[in-house]
Design a protein around this motif. Structure first.
Motif, short mmCIF file in Angstrom:
data_model
loop_
_atom_site.label_atom_id
_atom_site.label_comp_id
_atom_site.label_asym_id
_atom_site.label_seq_id
_atom_site.Cartn_x
_atom_site.Cartn_y
_atom_site.Cartn_z
N THR A 141 -30.19 110.92 62.92
CA THR A 141 -29.77 112.27 62.54
C THR A 141 -29.12 112.93 63.75
OG1 THR A 141 -31.88 113.30 63.14
CG2 THR A 141 -31.64 112.51 60.87
N HIS A 142 -28.30 113.95 63.48
CA HIS A 142 -27.64 114.65 64.57
C HIS A 142 -28.59 115.60 65.30
CE1 HIS A 142 -24.31 113.71 61.68
NE2 HIS A 142 -23.75 113.29 62.80
N TYR A 143 -29.47 116.24 64.53
CA TYR A 143 -30.38 117.24 65.09
C TYR A 143 -31.74 117.14 64.41
CZ TYR A 143 -26.06 119.14 66.94
OH TYR A 143 -24.86 119.26 67.59
N GLY A 144 -32.71 117.80 65.01
CA GLY A 144 -34.03 117.91 64.42
C GLY A 144 -34.52 119.34 64.50
N VAL A 145 -35.44 119.69 63.63
CA VAL A 145 -36.04 121.03 63.63
C VAL A 145 -37.55 120.87 63.67
CG1 VAL A 145 -36.26 123.24 62.42
CG2 VAL A 145 -34.10 121.98 62.33
N VAL A 146 -38.19 121.51 64.66
CA VAL A 146 -39.64 121.39 64.83
C VAL A 146 -40.24 122.78 65.08
CG1 VAL A 146 -39.68 119.01 65.63
CG2 VAL A 146 -39.30 120.86 67.28
N PRO A 147 -41.43 123.06 64.55
CA PRO A 147 -42.10 124.33 64.84
C PRO A 147 -42.66 124.31 66.25
CG PRO A 147 -43.53 122.95 63.52
CD PRO A 147 -42.23 122.20 63.65
N VAL A 148 -42.61 125.46 66.94
CA VAL A 148 -43.13 125.50 68.30
C VAL A 148 -44.20 126.56 68.50
CG1 VAL A 148 -41.36 127.07 69.22
CG2 VAL A 148 -42.48 125.43 70.75
N GLU A 149 -44.14 127.66 67.76
CA GLU A 149 -45.18 128.67 67.90
C GLU A 149 -45.22 129.58 66.68
OE1 GLU A 149 -44.61 131.53 71.04
OE2 GLU A 149 -42.43 131.31 70.95
N ASN A 150 -46.43 130.07 66.38
CA ASN A 150 -46.65 131.02 65.31
C ASN A 150 -47.17 132.32 65.90
OD1 ASN A 150 -48.94 132.16 63.22
ND2 ASN A 150 -47.07 131.50 62.17
N SER A 151 -46.75 133.45 65.33
CA SER A 151 -47.10 134.74 65.90
C SER A 151 -48.59 135.04 65.86
CB SER A 151 -46.34 135.86 65.16
OG SER A 151 -46.63 135.83 63.77
N SER A 152 -49.31 134.44 64.92
CA SER A 152 -50.75 134.71 64.83
C SER A 152 -51.62 133.56 65.31
CB SER A 152 -51.13 135.06 63.37
OG SER A 152 -50.85 133.99 62.50
N GLU A 153 -51.13 132.31 65.21
CA GLU A 153 -51.94 131.15 65.57
C GLU A 153 -51.53 130.50 66.88
OE1 GLU A 153 -54.80 130.14 64.04
OE2 GLU A 153 -54.49 132.04 63.01
N GLY A 154 -50.42 130.95 67.46
CA GLY A 154 -50.04 130.45 68.77
C GLY A 154 -49.22 129.17 68.73
N ILE A 155 -49.34 128.39 69.80
CA ILE A 155 -48.45 127.27 70.06
C ILE A 155 -48.75 126.09 69.14
CG2 ILE A 155 -49.78 125.95 71.75
CD1 ILE A 155 -46.14 127.09 72.13
N VAL A 156 -47.72 125.32 68.83
CA VAL A 156 -47.86 124.07 68.08
C VAL A 156 -47.91 122.94 69.11
CG1 VAL A 156 -46.87 122.57 66.33
CG2 VAL A 156 -46.61 125.05 66.13
N SER A 157 -49.11 122.46 69.39
CA SER A 157 -49.31 121.54 70.50
C SER A 157 -48.57 120.21 70.31
CB SER A 157 -50.80 121.28 70.71
OG SER A 157 -51.40 120.75 69.54
N HIS A 158 -48.46 119.72 69.07
CA HIS A 158 -47.78 118.45 68.82
C HIS A 158 -46.32 118.49 69.28
CE1 HIS A 158 -51.15 116.69 66.84
NE2 HIS A 158 -51.15 117.54 65.83
N THR A 159 -45.68 119.66 69.12
CA THR A 159 -44.29 119.78 69.54
C THR A 159 -44.18 119.71 71.06
OG1 THR A 159 -43.64 121.05 67.59
CG2 THR A 159 -42.28 121.30 69.56
N LEU A 160 -45.05 120.41 71.77
CA LEU A 160 -45.01 120.38 73.23
C LEU A 160 -45.32 118.98 73.75
CD1 LEU A 160 -46.65 123.75 74.31
CD2 LEU A 160 -44.28 123.24 73.70
N ASP A 161 -46.29 118.31 73.13
CA ASP A 161 -46.61 116.94 73.55
C ASP A 161 -45.42 116.00 73.33
OD1 ASP A 161 -49.15 117.71 74.30
OD2 ASP A 161 -50.10 117.07 72.43
N SER A 162 -44.69 116.21 72.24
CA SER A 162 -43.52 115.37 71.96
C SER A 162 -42.42 115.59 73.00
CB SER A 162 -42.98 115.64 70.55
OG SER A 162 -43.91 115.24 69.56
N PHE A 163 -42.26 116.82 73.47
CA PHE A 163 -41.28 117.07 74.53
C PHE A 163 -41.70 116.36 75.82
CE2 PHE A 163 -39.62 120.85 72.19
CZ PHE A 163 -38.28 120.51 72.25
N MET A 164 -43.00 116.34 76.09
CA MET A 164 -43.48 115.66 77.29
C MET A 164 -43.19 114.16 77.23
SD MET A 164 -47.09 117.69 77.70
CE MET A 164 -47.74 116.61 78.96
N ALA A 165 -43.20 113.61 76.02
CA ALA A 165 -43.00 112.17 75.87
C ALA A 165 -41.54 111.80 75.67
CB ALA A 165 -43.81 111.67 74.67
N SER A 166 -40.66 112.78 75.52
CA SER A 166 -39.25 112.51 75.23
C SER A 166 -38.40 112.72 76.48
CB SER A 166 -38.75 113.41 74.10
OG SER A 166 -37.36 113.23 73.89
#
Length: 368
Positions: A141-166
Protein backbone atom coordinates in the motif's frame (compact mmCIF):
# COMPACT_ATOMS: atom_id res chain seq x y z
CA UNK A 1 -53.68 32.93 -9.72
CA UNK A 2 -53.15 36.28 -7.99
CA UNK A 3 -50.44 38.73 -9.00
CA UNK A 4 -48.62 37.98 -5.73
CA UNK A 5 -48.54 34.21 -6.24
CA UNK A 6 -47.58 34.70 -9.89
CA UNK A 7 -44.67 36.91 -8.84
CA UNK A 8 -43.52 34.32 -6.29
CA UNK A 9 -43.69 31.56 -8.89
CA UNK A 10 -41.66 33.64 -11.36
CA UNK A 11 -39.05 34.37 -8.66
CA UNK A 12 -38.69 30.69 -7.77
CA UNK A 13 -38.37 29.74 -11.43
CA UNK A 14 -35.70 32.38 -11.90
CA UNK A 15 -33.74 31.07 -8.89
CA UNK A 16 -34.02 27.50 -10.13
CA UNK A 17 -32.69 28.53 -13.53
CA UNK A 18 -29.82 30.30 -11.80
CA UNK A 19 -29.03 27.15 -9.79
CA UNK A 20 -29.14 25.05 -12.97
CA UNK A 21 -26.64 27.41 -14.62
CA UNK A 22 -24.36 27.33 -11.55
CA UNK A 23 -24.50 23.53 -11.55
CA UNK A 24 -23.40 23.52 -15.18
CA UNK A 25 -20.56 25.93 -14.41
CA UNK A 26 -19.43 23.86 -11.42
CA UNK A 27 -19.52 20.68 -13.50
CA UNK A 28 -17.40 22.27 -16.23
CA UNK A 29 -14.85 23.58 -13.72
CA UNK A 30 -14.54 20.24 -11.90
CA UNK A 31 -14.03 18.49 -15.23
CA UNK A 32 -11.37 21.06 -16.17
CA UNK A 33 -9.63 20.49 -12.85
CA UNK A 34 -9.69 16.73 -13.43
CA UNK A 35 -8.12 17.16 -16.87
CA UNK A 36 -5.39 19.31 -15.30
CA UNK A 37 -4.75 16.52 -12.79
CA UNK A 38 -4.30 14.08 -15.66
CA UNK A 39 -1.83 16.46 -17.29
CA UNK A 40 0.08 16.76 -14.01
CA UNK A 41 0.35 12.97 -13.90
CA UNK A 42 1.67 12.87 -17.47
CA UNK A 43 4.33 15.50 -16.74
CA UNK A 44 5.41 13.76 -13.53
CA UNK A 45 5.75 10.37 -15.23
CA UNK A 46 7.75 11.91 -18.08
CA UNK A 47 10.21 13.41 -15.59
CA UNK A 48 10.27 10.46 -13.16
CA UNK A 49 8.60 7.05 -13.75
CA UNK A 50 8.56 6.49 -9.96
CA UNK A 51 7.00 9.88 -9.20
CA UNK A 52 4.93 10.39 -6.04
CA UNK A 53 1.43 11.65 -6.86
CA UNK A 54 -0.04 12.29 -3.43
CA UNK A 55 1.63 15.32 -1.84
CA UNK A 56 0.49 15.88 1.76
CA UNK A 57 1.98 19.38 2.00
CA UNK A 58 0.33 20.49 -1.26
CA UNK A 59 -3.10 19.18 -0.28
CA UNK A 60 -2.86 20.79 3.16
CA UNK A 61 -2.06 24.16 1.57
CA UNK A 62 -4.98 23.83 -0.86
CA UNK A 63 -7.46 23.02 1.92
CA UNK A 64 -6.20 25.87 4.10
CA UNK A 65 -6.54 28.28 1.18
CA UNK A 66 -10.10 27.09 0.55
CA UNK A 67 -10.97 27.77 4.18
CA UNK A 68 -9.32 31.21 4.08
CA UNK A 69 -11.20 32.21 0.93
CA UNK A 70 -14.55 30.84 2.08
CA UNK A 71 -17.06 33.53 3.04
CA UNK A 72 -20.06 31.25 3.72
CA UNK A 73 -22.81 30.37 4.09
CA UNK A 74 -21.21 26.88 4.23
CA UNK A 75 -18.79 26.47 7.13
CA UNK A 76 -15.04 26.29 6.51
CA UNK A 77 -14.97 22.63 7.51
CA UNK A 78 -17.87 21.70 5.24
CA UNK A 79 -16.31 23.54 2.31
CA UNK A 80 -12.97 21.84 2.93
CA UNK A 81 -14.72 18.45 2.97
CA UNK A 82 -16.23 19.16 -0.44
CA UNK A 83 -12.84 20.08 -1.88
CA UNK A 84 -11.31 17.05 -0.15
CA UNK A 85 -13.59 14.79 -2.22
CA UNK A 86 -12.89 16.67 -5.44
CA UNK A 87 -9.16 16.35 -4.82
CA UNK A 88 -9.55 12.66 -3.97
CA UNK A 89 -11.39 11.98 -7.23
CA UNK A 90 -8.83 13.93 -9.26
CA UNK A 91 -5.94 12.12 -7.57
CA UNK A 92 -7.54 8.79 -8.45
CA UNK A 93 -7.22 9.76 -12.12
CA UNK A 94 -3.47 10.12 -11.60
CA UNK A 95 -3.01 7.10 -9.33
CA UNK A 96 -5.55 5.50 -6.92
CA UNK A 97 -4.11 5.69 -3.40
CA UNK A 98 -4.06 2.37 -1.53
CA UNK A 99 -4.30 2.87 2.24
CA UNK A 100 -3.81 0.15 4.87
CA UNK A 101 -5.79 0.50 8.09
CA UNK A 102 -6.71 -1.48 11.19
CA UNK A 103 -9.65 -3.63 10.08
CA UNK A 104 -12.01 -5.23 9.56
CA UNK A 105 -14.29 -2.99 7.50
CA UNK A 106 -16.22 -0.46 9.53
CA UNK A 107 -13.59 0.58 12.10
CA UNK A 108 -12.96 4.14 13.21
CA UNK A 109 -9.54 3.79 11.57
CA UNK A 110 -11.20 3.20 8.19
CA UNK A 111 -13.38 6.24 8.83
CA UNK A 112 -10.26 8.28 9.60
CA UNK A 113 -8.57 7.02 6.42
CA UNK A 114 -11.51 8.10 4.26
CA UNK A 115 -11.73 11.44 6.06
CA UNK A 116 -8.08 12.14 5.27
CA UNK A 117 -7.76 10.66 1.76
CA UNK A 118 -11.36 11.00 0.54
CA UNK A 119 -13.82 8.49 -0.83
CA UNK A 120 -11.78 7.64 -3.95
CA UNK A 121 -8.95 6.10 -1.91
CA UNK A 122 -8.70 2.31 -1.85
CA UNK A 123 -8.86 1.17 1.81
CA UNK A 124 -7.07 -2.09 2.64
CA UNK A 125 -8.03 -3.68 5.99
CA UNK A 126 -5.45 -5.46 8.15
CA UNK A 127 -5.77 -7.51 11.32
CA UNK A 128 -3.35 -5.58 13.54
CA UNK A 129 -1.49 -2.28 13.82
CA UNK A 130 1.88 -3.89 13.12
CA UNK A 131 0.41 -5.34 9.92
CA UNK A 132 -0.40 -1.81 8.76
CA UNK A 133 3.29 -0.97 9.15
CA UNK A 134 4.34 -4.12 7.28
CA UNK A 135 1.97 -3.43 4.37
CA UNK A 136 3.45 0.04 3.87
CA UNK A 137 7.06 -1.11 4.32
CA UNK A 138 6.55 -3.88 1.77
CA UNK A 139 5.05 -1.46 -0.76
CA UNK A 140 1.72 -3.30 -0.84
CA UNK A 141 0.00 0.00 0.00
CA UNK A 142 1.08 3.60 -0.46
CA UNK A 143 0.14 4.71 3.05
CA UNK A 144 -1.19 3.44 6.34
CA UNK A 145 -3.45 4.89 9.02
CA UNK A 146 -2.96 3.99 12.69
CA UNK A 147 -4.48 5.36 15.93
CA UNK A 148 -1.97 7.02 18.26
CA UNK A 149 -3.92 8.63 21.11
CA UNK A 150 -7.41 9.08 22.51
CA UNK A 151 -8.49 12.18 24.41
CA UNK A 152 -9.88 10.19 27.34
CA UNK A 153 -7.86 6.94 27.34
CA UNK A 154 -4.46 8.24 26.31
CA UNK A 155 -1.78 6.72 24.13
CA UNK A 156 -2.14 3.66 21.89
CA UNK A 157 0.93 1.71 22.96
CA UNK A 158 0.90 -0.74 20.01
CA UNK A 159 1.40 2.14 17.60
CA UNK A 160 4.38 3.54 19.50
CA UNK A 161 5.92 0.07 19.79
CA UNK A 162 5.52 -0.39 16.02
CA UNK A 163 7.39 2.87 15.38
CA UNK A 164 10.20 1.63 17.62
CA UNK A 165 10.44 -1.54 15.53
CA UNK A 166 10.18 0.19 12.13
CA UNK A 167 13.45 1.62 10.81
CA UNK A 168 12.22 3.29 7.63
CA UNK A 169 8.64 4.54 7.84
CA UNK A 170 7.81 8.22 8.27
CA UNK A 171 4.81 10.08 9.63
CA UNK A 172 3.24 11.90 6.66
CA UNK A 173 0.17 13.42 8.28
CA UNK A 174 -2.41 13.34 11.04
CA UNK A 175 -6.18 13.34 11.31
CA UNK A 176 -8.39 13.82 14.36
CA UNK A 177 -11.75 12.04 14.46
CA UNK A 178 -14.58 12.81 16.87
CA UNK A 179 -15.57 9.45 18.32
CA UNK A 180 -19.23 8.63 18.99
CA UNK A 181 -20.09 5.20 20.36
CA UNK A 182 -23.51 3.53 20.01
CA UNK A 183 -24.96 0.38 21.53
CA UNK A 184 -25.87 -1.80 18.55
CA UNK A 185 -27.99 -4.94 18.13
CA UNK A 186 -29.07 -7.13 15.23
CA UNK A 187 -32.55 -8.17 14.18
CA UNK A 188 -32.00 -11.45 16.07
CA UNK A 189 -31.12 -9.81 19.39
CA UNK A 190 -33.48 -10.24 22.35
CA UNK A 191 -33.03 -6.81 23.83
CA UNK A 192 -34.36 -7.71 27.26
CA UNK A 193 -31.84 -10.57 27.57
CA UNK A 194 -28.55 -8.92 26.60
CA UNK A 195 -25.86 -10.60 28.70
CA UNK A 196 -22.71 -9.89 26.67
CA UNK A 197 -21.34 -6.69 25.16
CA UNK A 198 -18.49 -6.75 22.65
CA UNK A 199 -16.16 -3.89 21.79
CA UNK A 200 -12.53 -2.87 21.59
CA UNK A 201 -10.93 -2.51 25.02
CA UNK A 202 -10.54 1.26 24.64
CA UNK A 203 -14.17 1.67 23.62
CA UNK A 204 -15.32 -0.34 26.63
CA UNK A 205 -13.22 1.96 28.81
CA UNK A 206 -14.61 5.07 27.12
CA UNK A 207 -18.18 3.93 27.89
CA UNK A 208 -17.52 2.52 31.37
CA UNK A 209 -19.88 4.81 33.31
CA UNK A 210 -22.76 4.32 30.86
CA UNK A 211 -22.34 0.55 30.99
CA UNK A 212 -22.22 0.57 34.79
CA UNK A 213 -25.51 2.45 34.84
CA UNK A 214 -27.40 0.54 32.14
CA UNK A 215 -25.84 -2.94 31.87
CA UNK A 216 -23.98 -3.53 35.16
CA UNK A 217 -24.31 -7.34 34.98
CA UNK A 218 -23.52 -7.85 31.29
CA UNK A 219 -20.20 -9.49 30.45
CA UNK A 220 -17.87 -7.06 28.70
CA UNK A 221 -15.77 -8.82 26.07
CA UNK A 222 -12.83 -7.01 24.49
CA UNK A 223 -12.18 -7.90 20.84
CA UNK A 224 -9.71 -6.70 18.21
CA UNK A 225 -11.91 -3.87 16.90
CA UNK A 226 -15.36 -2.33 17.13
CA UNK A 227 -16.12 -3.61 13.65
CA UNK A 228 -15.29 -7.16 14.79
CA UNK A 229 -17.69 -6.61 17.71
CA UNK A 230 -20.41 -5.59 15.26
CA UNK A 231 -19.75 -8.67 13.13
CA UNK A 232 -20.04 -11.02 16.13
CA UNK A 233 -23.40 -9.59 17.16
CA UNK A 234 -24.92 -10.63 13.84
CA UNK A 235 -24.79 -14.30 14.87
CA UNK A 236 -25.78 -14.10 18.56
CA UNK A 237 -29.20 -13.47 20.11
CA UNK A 238 -28.03 -12.38 23.57
CA UNK A 239 -25.23 -9.92 22.72
CA UNK A 240 -24.76 -6.28 21.75
CA UNK A 241 -21.83 -4.28 20.42
CA UNK A 242 -20.38 -0.86 21.06
CA UNK A 243 -19.29 0.68 17.76
CA UNK A 244 -19.69 3.72 15.53
CA UNK A 245 -21.77 4.82 12.56
CA UNK A 246 -19.67 3.09 9.90
CA UNK A 247 -19.83 -0.30 11.63
CA UNK A 248 -23.57 0.08 12.21
CA UNK A 249 -24.14 0.75 8.53
CA UNK A 250 -21.68 -1.89 7.28
CA UNK A 251 -23.18 -4.69 9.37
CA UNK A 252 -26.79 -3.47 9.25
CA UNK A 253 -27.21 -3.08 13.01
CA UNK A 254 -29.75 -1.01 14.88
CA UNK A 255 -28.92 1.60 17.51
CA UNK A 256 -30.36 0.88 20.95
CA UNK A 257 -28.64 3.94 22.45
CA UNK A 258 -26.61 6.67 20.75
CA UNK A 259 -23.51 8.61 21.85
CA UNK A 260 -22.93 6.61 25.01
CA UNK A 261 -19.29 7.68 25.46
CA UNK A 262 -18.60 9.08 28.95
CA UNK A 263 -16.79 12.14 27.59
CA UNK A 264 -18.87 14.15 25.07
CA UNK A 265 -15.74 15.57 23.40
CA UNK A 266 -14.16 12.14 22.97
CA UNK A 267 -11.78 12.12 19.99
CA UNK A 268 -8.92 10.02 18.60
CA UNK A 269 -5.84 11.18 16.75
CA UNK A 270 -4.59 9.03 13.88
CA UNK A 271 -1.25 9.16 12.08
CA UNK A 272 -0.63 8.72 8.36
CA UNK A 273 2.49 6.63 7.72
CA UNK A 274 4.44 6.42 4.48
CA UNK A 275 7.92 5.95 3.06
CA UNK A 276 8.73 9.53 1.98
CA UNK A 277 9.71 12.71 3.76
CA UNK A 278 7.17 15.55 3.50
CA UNK A 279 8.35 19.09 2.58
CA UNK A 280 7.13 22.07 4.67
CA UNK A 281 3.51 23.13 4.25
CA UNK A 282 3.66 26.32 6.32
CA UNK A 283 1.94 24.87 9.40
CA UNK A 284 3.71 21.70 10.43
CA UNK A 285 4.44 19.36 13.30
CA UNK A 286 7.41 17.08 13.95
CA UNK A 287 7.51 13.81 15.89
CA UNK A 288 10.67 12.26 17.33
CA UNK A 289 11.64 9.28 19.49
CA UNK A 290 14.59 9.58 21.86
CA UNK A 291 16.27 6.81 23.84
CA UNK A 292 17.67 8.12 27.13
CA UNK A 293 20.73 7.09 29.08
CA UNK A 294 19.97 5.97 32.63
CA UNK A 295 21.25 9.02 34.54
CA UNK A 296 19.81 11.80 36.74
CA UNK A 297 18.39 14.79 34.86
CA UNK A 298 18.31 12.99 31.51
CA UNK A 299 14.80 14.17 30.60
CA UNK A 300 15.63 17.77 31.57
CA UNK A 301 18.73 17.65 29.38
CA UNK A 302 16.66 16.36 26.46
CA UNK A 303 13.96 19.03 26.71
CA UNK A 304 16.16 22.04 27.52
CA UNK A 305 17.28 22.78 23.90
CA UNK A 306 13.65 22.87 22.72
CA UNK A 307 12.74 25.35 25.45
CA UNK A 308 15.76 27.55 24.71
CA UNK A 309 14.99 27.64 20.98
CA UNK A 310 11.33 28.53 21.62
CA UNK A 311 9.86 25.32 20.24
CA UNK A 312 6.34 24.48 21.44
CA UNK A 313 5.92 20.84 22.50
CA UNK A 314 2.47 19.34 22.09
CA UNK A 315 2.98 15.80 23.43
CA UNK A 316 5.44 13.82 25.54
CA UNK A 317 5.04 10.10 26.18
CA UNK A 318 7.44 7.55 27.64
CA UNK A 319 7.76 3.83 26.93
CA UNK A 320 10.11 1.23 28.45
CA UNK A 321 13.08 0.53 26.24
CA UNK A 322 13.50 -2.98 24.88
CA UNK A 323 17.26 -2.62 25.02
CA UNK A 324 17.84 -2.52 28.77
CA UNK A 325 16.17 -2.47 32.18
CA UNK A 326 15.27 0.91 33.69
CA UNK A 327 15.88 2.69 30.36
CA UNK A 328 13.11 4.60 28.58
CA UNK A 329 12.33 6.04 25.19
CA UNK A 330 10.38 9.27 24.84
CA UNK A 331 7.96 10.10 22.04
CA UNK A 332 7.74 13.85 21.51
CA UNK A 333 5.60 16.01 19.21
CA UNK A 334 6.35 19.68 18.68
CA UNK A 335 5.34 22.49 16.35
CA UNK A 336 7.60 23.20 13.41
CA UNK A 337 9.23 21.38 10.50
CA UNK A 338 12.56 19.55 10.51
CA UNK A 339 13.82 21.96 7.82
CA UNK A 340 13.29 24.99 10.09
CA UNK A 341 16.62 26.37 11.29
CA UNK A 342 15.65 26.56 14.97
CA UNK A 343 14.28 23.00 14.83
CA UNK A 344 17.54 21.81 13.25
CA UNK A 345 19.51 23.49 16.01
CA UNK A 346 17.38 22.02 18.80
CA UNK A 347 17.51 18.51 17.31
CA UNK A 348 21.29 18.69 16.88
CA UNK A 349 21.77 19.62 20.53
CA UNK A 350 19.23 17.09 21.78
CA UNK A 351 20.83 14.26 19.81
CA UNK A 352 24.11 14.85 21.66
CA UNK A 353 22.30 14.30 24.97
CA UNK A 354 20.59 11.01 24.09
CA UNK A 355 21.63 7.45 23.44
CA UNK A 356 19.70 7.64 20.18
CA UNK A 357 17.33 10.15 18.55
CA UNK A 358 15.19 9.44 15.50
CA UNK A 359 12.95 11.89 13.63
CA UNK A 360 9.74 10.01 12.86
CA UNK A 361 8.59 12.70 10.46
CA UNK A 362 7.62 16.30 9.84
CA UNK A 363 4.12 16.70 8.45
CA UNK A 364 1.23 19.14 8.04
CA UNK A 365 -0.94 19.85 11.08
CA UNK A 366 -4.31 18.19 10.46
CA UNK A 367 -6.68 20.46 8.52
CA UNK A 368 -9.87 18.37 8.82
Amino acid sequence: MTDSSSSTSDSLESLRQRIDQLDSDILALISERARCAQQVASVKLTEDPSAVFYRPEREARVLRRVMELNDGPLSNEEMARLFREIMSSCLALEQPVRVAYLGPEGTFTEQAALKHFGGSAVPVPTNAIDEVFREVEAGATHYGVVPVENSSEGIVSHTLDSFMASPSLKINGEVVLRIHHHLLVSERTRRDQISRIYSHSQSLAQCRKWLDAHYPHAERVAVSSNAEAARLVKSEWHSAAIAGDMAAKRYELERVAEKIEDQPDNSTRFLIIGTHDVPPSGDDKTSIVAAMRNQPGALHDLLEPFHRHGIDMTRLESRPSHNGAWSYVFFIDFKGHGDDERVKAALAEASERTADLKVLGSYPVGVL
